[in-house]
Design an enzyme around this catalytic site. Structure first.
Site, PDB file in Angstrom:
ATOM      1  N   ASP A  55     -24.222  -7.772  79.168  1.00 45.37           N
ATOM      2  CA  ASP A  55     -25.419  -7.918  79.997  1.00 45.37           C
ATOM      3  C   ASP A  55     -25.471  -6.714  80.954  1.00 45.37           C
ATOM      4  O   ASP A  55     -25.928  -5.645  80.579  1.00 45.37           O
ATOM      5  CB  ASP A  55     -25.305  -9.277  80.705  1.00 45.37           C
ATOM      6  CG  ASP A  55     -26.495  -9.631  81.567  1.00 45.37           C
ATOM      7  OD1 ASP A  55     -27.494  -8.927  81.530  1.00 45.37           O
ATOM      8  OD2 ASP A  55     -26.413 -10.642  82.298  1.00 45.37           O
ATOM      9  N   GLU A 102     -16.975  -8.819  72.115  1.00 42.23           N
ATOM     10  CA  GLU A 102     -17.669  -9.562  73.181  1.00 42.23           C
ATOM     11  C   GLU A 102     -18.773 -10.421  72.580  1.00 42.23           C
ATOM     12  O   GLU A 102     -19.363 -10.052  71.562  1.00 42.23           O
ATOM     13  CB  GLU A 102     -18.329  -8.572  74.154  1.00 42.23           C
ATOM     14  CG  GLU A 102     -17.363  -7.795  75.026  1.00 42.23           C
ATOM     15  CD  GLU A 102     -17.060  -8.511  76.334  1.00 42.23           C
ATOM     16  OE1 GLU A 102     -17.434  -9.690  76.475  1.00 42.23           O
ATOM     17  OE2 GLU A 102     -16.470  -7.864  77.201  1.00 42.23           O
ATOM     18  N   ASP A 103     -19.086 -11.528  73.241  1.00 37.12           N
ATOM     19  CA  ASP A 103     -20.246 -12.318  72.827  1.00 37.12           C
ATOM     20  C   ASP A 103     -21.540 -11.635  73.266  1.00 37.12           C
ATOM     21  O   ASP A 103     -22.489 -11.516  72.507  1.00 37.12           O
ATOM     22  CB  ASP A 103     -20.181 -13.748  73.386  1.00 37.12           C
ATOM     23  CG  ASP A 103     -19.910 -13.782  74.891  1.00 37.12           C
ATOM     24  OD1 ASP A 103     -19.627 -12.723  75.501  1.00 37.12           O
ATOM     25  OD2 ASP A 103     -19.977 -14.887  75.470  1.00 37.12           O
ATOM     26  N   ARG A 107     -22.123 -24.151  73.267  1.00 31.61           N
ATOM     27  CA  ARG A 107     -21.374 -23.115  72.534  1.00 31.61           C
ATOM     28  C   ARG A 107     -21.391 -23.382  71.038  1.00 31.61           C
ATOM     29  O   ARG A 107     -21.231 -22.482  70.223  1.00 31.61           O
ATOM     30  CB  ARG A 107     -19.916 -23.065  73.000  1.00 31.61           C
ATOM     31  CG  ARG A 107     -19.731 -22.630  74.445  1.00 31.61           C
ATOM     32  CD  ARG A 107     -18.251 -22.359  74.707  1.00 31.61           C
ATOM     33  NE  ARG A 107     -17.940 -22.287  76.130  1.00 31.61           N
ATOM     34  CZ  ARG A 107     -18.093 -21.205  76.887  1.00 31.61           C
ATOM     35  NH1 ARG A 107     -18.578 -20.101  76.372  1.00 31.61           N
ATOM     36  NH2 ARG A 107     -17.763 -21.230  78.164  1.00 31.61           N
ATOM     37  N   PHE A 156     -31.927 -15.622  79.537  1.00 29.11           N
ATOM     38  CA  PHE A 156     -30.674 -16.362  79.402  1.00 29.11           C
ATOM     39  C   PHE A 156     -30.625 -17.020  78.018  1.00 29.11           C
ATOM     40  O   PHE A 156     -31.561 -17.701  77.617  1.00 29.11           O
ATOM     41  CB  PHE A 156     -30.575 -17.434  80.487  1.00 29.11           C
ATOM     42  CG  PHE A 156     -29.277 -18.173  80.458  1.00 29.11           C
ATOM     43  CD1 PHE A 156     -28.115 -17.595  80.965  1.00 29.11           C
ATOM     44  CD2 PHE A 156     -29.197 -19.443  79.894  1.00 29.11           C
ATOM     45  CE1 PHE A 156     -26.909 -18.280  80.926  1.00 29.11           C
ATOM     46  CE2 PHE A 156     -27.989 -20.131  79.861  1.00 29.11           C
ATOM     47  CZ  PHE A 156     -26.853 -19.541  80.372  1.00 29.11           C
ATOM     48  N   GLY A 161     -16.638 -16.956  75.189  1.00 24.79           N
ATOM     49  CA  GLY A 161     -17.847 -16.889  74.369  1.00 24.79           C
ATOM     50  C   GLY A 161     -17.706 -16.209  73.020  1.00 24.79           C
ATOM     51  O   GLY A 161     -18.500 -16.462  72.118  1.00 24.79           O
ATOM     52  N   LYS A 216     -28.014  -6.715  76.066  1.00 29.19           N
ATOM     53  CA  LYS A 216     -29.263  -6.681  76.838  1.00 29.19           C
ATOM     54  C   LYS A 216     -29.424  -5.274  77.418  1.00 29.19           C
ATOM     55  O   LYS A 216     -28.964  -5.011  78.543  1.00 29.19           O
ATOM     56  CB  LYS A 216     -29.205  -7.703  77.984  1.00 29.19           C
ATOM     57  CG  LYS A 216     -29.162  -9.164  77.531  1.00 29.19           C
ATOM     58  CD  LYS A 216     -29.105 -10.094  78.749  1.00 29.19           C
ATOM     59  CE  LYS A 216     -29.088 -11.546  78.369  1.00 29.19           C
ATOM     60  NZ  LYS A 216     -28.854 -12.433  79.528  1.00 29.19           N
TER      61      LYS A 216
HETATM   62  P1  5GP Z   1     -21.910  -8.738  82.294  1.00 31.31           P
HETATM   63  O1  5GP Z   1     -20.603  -8.559  83.016  1.00 31.31           O
HETATM   64  O2  5GP Z   1     -22.115  -7.784  81.129  1.00 31.31           O
HETATM   65  O3  5GP Z   1     -23.091  -8.778  83.232  1.00 31.31           O
HETATM   66  O4  5GP Z   1     -21.921 -10.210  81.719  1.00 31.31           O
HETATM   67  C1  5GP Z   1     -21.016 -10.609  80.787  1.00 31.31           C
HETATM   68  C2  5GP Z   1     -20.820 -12.101  80.816  1.00 31.31           C
HETATM   69  O5  5GP Z   1     -21.894 -12.816  81.462  1.00 31.31           O
HETATM   70  C3  5GP Z   1     -20.795 -12.596  79.398  1.00 31.31           C
HETATM   71  O6  5GP Z   1     -19.510 -12.496  78.842  1.00 31.31           O
HETATM   72  C4  5GP Z   1     -21.296 -14.008  79.547  1.00 31.31           C
HETATM   73  O7  5GP Z   1     -20.216 -14.850  79.876  1.00 31.31           O
HETATM   74  C5  5GP Z   1     -22.243 -13.968  80.737  1.00 31.31           C
HETATM   75  N1  5GP Z   1     -23.653 -13.838  80.284  1.00 31.31           N
HETATM   76  C6  5GP Z   1     -24.475 -12.778  80.425  1.00 31.31           C
HETATM   77  N2  5GP Z   1     -25.698 -13.041  79.928  1.00 31.31           N
HETATM   78  C7  5GP Z   1     -25.644 -14.294  79.434  1.00 31.31           C
HETATM   79  C8  5GP Z   1     -26.599 -15.132  78.768  1.00 31.31           C
HETATM   80  O8  5GP Z   1     -27.778 -14.792  78.498  1.00 31.31           O
HETATM   81  N3  5GP Z   1     -26.158 -16.383  78.401  1.00 31.31           N
HETATM   82  C9  5GP Z   1     -24.903 -16.823  78.657  1.00 31.31           C
HETATM   83  N4  5GP Z   1     -24.594 -18.047  78.245  1.00 31.31           N
HETATM   84  N5  5GP Z   1     -23.976 -16.063  79.285  1.00 31.31           N
HETATM   85  C10 5GP Z   1     -24.344 -14.805  79.667  1.00 31.31           C
END
Ligand code: 5GP
Length: 179
Positions: free
Chosen positions: A106, A102-103, A169, A156, A48, A135
């Protein structure tokens, strides 16, 4: 700005392309002033982050290098928990000033795993985190997220590198699921 349909869902713009670019300029300005005379090694976490990484590093003034890694996720055989392994890291990070790109952050679990692996395998001088989207209401970890393009609610989102089942993407705005 127009809503879009992608696969079986409808999405609406929450951050426009122009706003995204301004947000990334602010992040780059802060990094430029924080790192002035320090060489930076950017490590972008695929898939991402590719768009954010490209747009960010072209605005960076100090000497820098850019590398890409992936996080492979699989089911651990002992505890039954999910294991995340960092793959593709060729650089020696010892003594380097690293910025993870990072993109989206979350819950922070991915970031936590990446950080733990870097710190257990190397001795970087510093490790900071830059993310296009954050987030805060979902974040469960204590690692500081140093450079944030935009804080967003717990919905999302797609676009700017972020996908829905592999699609979206390429979208030039950031979209959230429409009710
Ligand atoms: P975390 O480990 O911080 O919960 O999540 C990280 C990964 O979850 C991100 O790198 C991404 O791939 C995915 N992710 C989390 N939230 C979103 C979202 O709102 N949209 C998308 N497309 N991917 C998300």
């Amino acid at each position: 700005m127009k809503d879009i349909s992608l696969l079986d869902k409808h999405f609406r713009v929450i951050i426009s392309c122009a706003q995204i670019k301004t947000g990334i300029e602010h992040v780059a300005d802060r990094i430029n002033s924080d790192y002035r005379d320090r060489e930076i090694l950017f490590i972008a976490v695929l898939n991402g982050s590719f768009m954010f990484a490209a747009e960010l590093v072209r605005r960076i003034k100090p000497l820098c290098r850019v590398s890409f890694v992936k996080v492979a996720t699989y089911q651990g055989d002992v505890s039954g928990g999910v294991v995340k392994e960092l793959i593709g890291l060729k650089e020696d990070l010892n003594g380097k000033h690293v910025i993870l790109v990072e993109d989206i952050v979350d819950t922070g679990f991915t970031l936590d795993h990446v950080m733990a692996q870097i710190k257990s395998n190397y001795r970087p001088s510093s490790v900071a985190v830059a993310t296009l989207l954050f987030k805060p209401q979902s974040y469960r970890k204590s690692i500081p997220v140093d450079y944030v393009g935009f804080e967003i609610p717990n919905d999302f989102v797609i676009g700017w590198g972020l996908d829905y089942n592999g699609y979206g993407r390429n979208l030039e705005n950031i979209y959230s699921i429409a009710e």
